[in-house]
Design an enzyme around this catalytic site. Sequence first.
Site, short mmCIF file in Angstrom:
data_model
loop_
_atom_site.label_atom_id
_atom_site.label_comp_id
_atom_site.label_asym_id
_atom_site.label_seq_id
_atom_site.Cartn_x
_atom_site.Cartn_y
_atom_site.Cartn_z
N PHE B 363 31.47 29.69 63.11
CA PHE B 363 30.36 30.61 62.79
C PHE B 363 29.64 31.17 64.02
CE2 PHE B 363 27.45 26.78 61.33
CZ PHE B 363 27.36 26.33 62.62
N GLU B 364 28.82 32.17 63.76
CA GLU B 364 28.12 32.95 64.79
C GLU B 364 29.09 33.49 65.83
OE1 GLU B 364 23.80 31.29 63.86
OE2 GLU B 364 24.24 32.61 65.51
#
Lengths: 260, 383
Positions: B363-364
């Site tokens: 993620f991110e």
Amino acid sequence: MKIVTLVKHVPDATADRTFTADNTTDRAGVDGLLSELDEYAVEEALKVGDAGTDVEIIALTMGPGGAEAAVKKALQMGADSAVHVVDDSLHGSDALATAQVLAAAVTKIGDVDLVLTGMASTDGGMSVVPAMIAEYLGLAHVGFVGELTVSDTAVTARRDDDAASETIEAALPAVVSVTDQINEPRYPSFKGIMAAKKKPVETWTLADLGVDSGAVGLDAALCVVREVTKRPERSAGSVVTDEGDGGTKLAEFLAAQKLI
Amino acid sequence: MSVERMLPTLEADDLIGLVRDIAERELRPRAAAAEEAGEYPRDLVRMLGRVGLLGLPYEEVYGGGAQPYEVYLQVLEELAERWATVALTVSVHSLSCWPLATHGTLEQRKRWLPDLIGGDLLGAYCLSEPQAGSDAAAITTRAARDADGYVLTGTKAWITHGGIADFYTVFARTSDNGSHGISCFLVPADTPGLSYGAPEKKMGLTGSPTTILNLDGARVPLERRIGREGDGFGMALEALNSGRLGIAAIATGLGQAALAAAVEYAREREQFGKPIIDHQGLGFLLADMAAAVESARALYIVAARRRDAAQPFRHQASVAKLVATDNAMRVTTDAVQVLGGAGYTRDHPVERYFREAKVMQIFEGTNQIQRLVISRMLRSGER
């Protein structure tokens, strides 16, 4: 309303406790912190303010350099100012001398309505200082309080023991020690941490309090520690293996220990 | 074994002390059971809010803690060492406040920012969509302009705090002009037209819900658009640069937790007549784990210091995110190895750390995207 909370700087209870050559607590070798039981007193003082009473809370401590860490925590939680009594002559003082000095400090602070303390320190654990301070000051004392209501003129306190609860009323000014059942101490907020840096902390010596240095300290202590012995290591327990007769073996073990 | 830190101020020392105290007393004891049960600790997050930890990097005038990223990120690391889900909450919440704090008008900031960072409210950041993950400019959620504002329609995916957040920072398309056709909106949770999918059945970080957010004709007043129309994508990427540092710090905390658990076990567990840490094969594995955690920490702190000094930090943020999360994966994997069969059971936390580490690489910005950012910057010579 002016409330003094007594806060004590104690060695971290989770660390090994050691003593110096004169049988006083070794404070140099361990981390110190605010005696956890005193956090309940600070919280109770803050709650009086939260309930709408205009309060001024002064955290008072007595101890060597470094003890200001205890008042710092109280200030971070929300106390308004602090007093630190520090004097080389205080080293080794017993409970009586401690109470005498703290009573003198409460007198010097002046116009105090309520002195709130924890029920014991987490190091000494004697629970006698609050009553002694009340005696020195000629004030009412209510100890081991589990619920407290403070009005302009009096405190109403509930004290619980194993058999019964009793409700006691005392006129202000008074000295009240509170248990760890009375509340849930708050964590300081980050804003509280920032604000605490700007709060006044006064340092007083025995001379400031008008207390004779000969009346305190190790030499004047009525309570003398002769010897300190480390608690013996716990020996390995005995294991009962259940081979269908586990219950009998347990009962025999308990009977041998004279527990049943 | 708490981490030795060199912090820039005495107030930061006190802050870290406070965070450690709270994390040890409130977070660590509850983490395993809550993750197992999939229970989000909203009460703890409120308490962190009261203490002031949900607004640390924001300005004091709005009620923030005005802390540099160097300090804020180390707070995240300390939280993550005890409970990664809670650290992620703080990071995602801070990220969702970022567009308003950085691109909102003075009036918008005065009106909403104190509540957003004040500790009572929880935010969510809504960029990804089912068909638009790494290719974030491919989002299709539409914000159609009408007389009073906008009508939002579409589906956002992988929303941390989906269904429990109080506000959603939503990126939606206001025109078809590619990455220049995206705008940012601050959407309160009680807006009619918002609904949520069932929580995803995740491998880890099961303590917080991750859901789809459906926007079905959700009306958002004009005043809740943050920045100009079409500026949203740039804001989203800028926010993610900072968000990546948050993930780097959280991954470092997770690695630290795994290292600590592995070292403790290896000092106690005896085989062939001595503690297994004294067998070189294990001792050196632990040494490599320590080196991996400490290098991750050094990287995110360097990137944070650049950010705090208003220097470009995009490259360093991507490097820190890449290295810290890859290291966390390796360190948590090796922690399971050090504990052997015990590490493979839920009686010890390392198998949970191992599951939690995986998503940090995803993620991110996946670590492939981080490599893309880094390689493109190498190609262009941009710093």
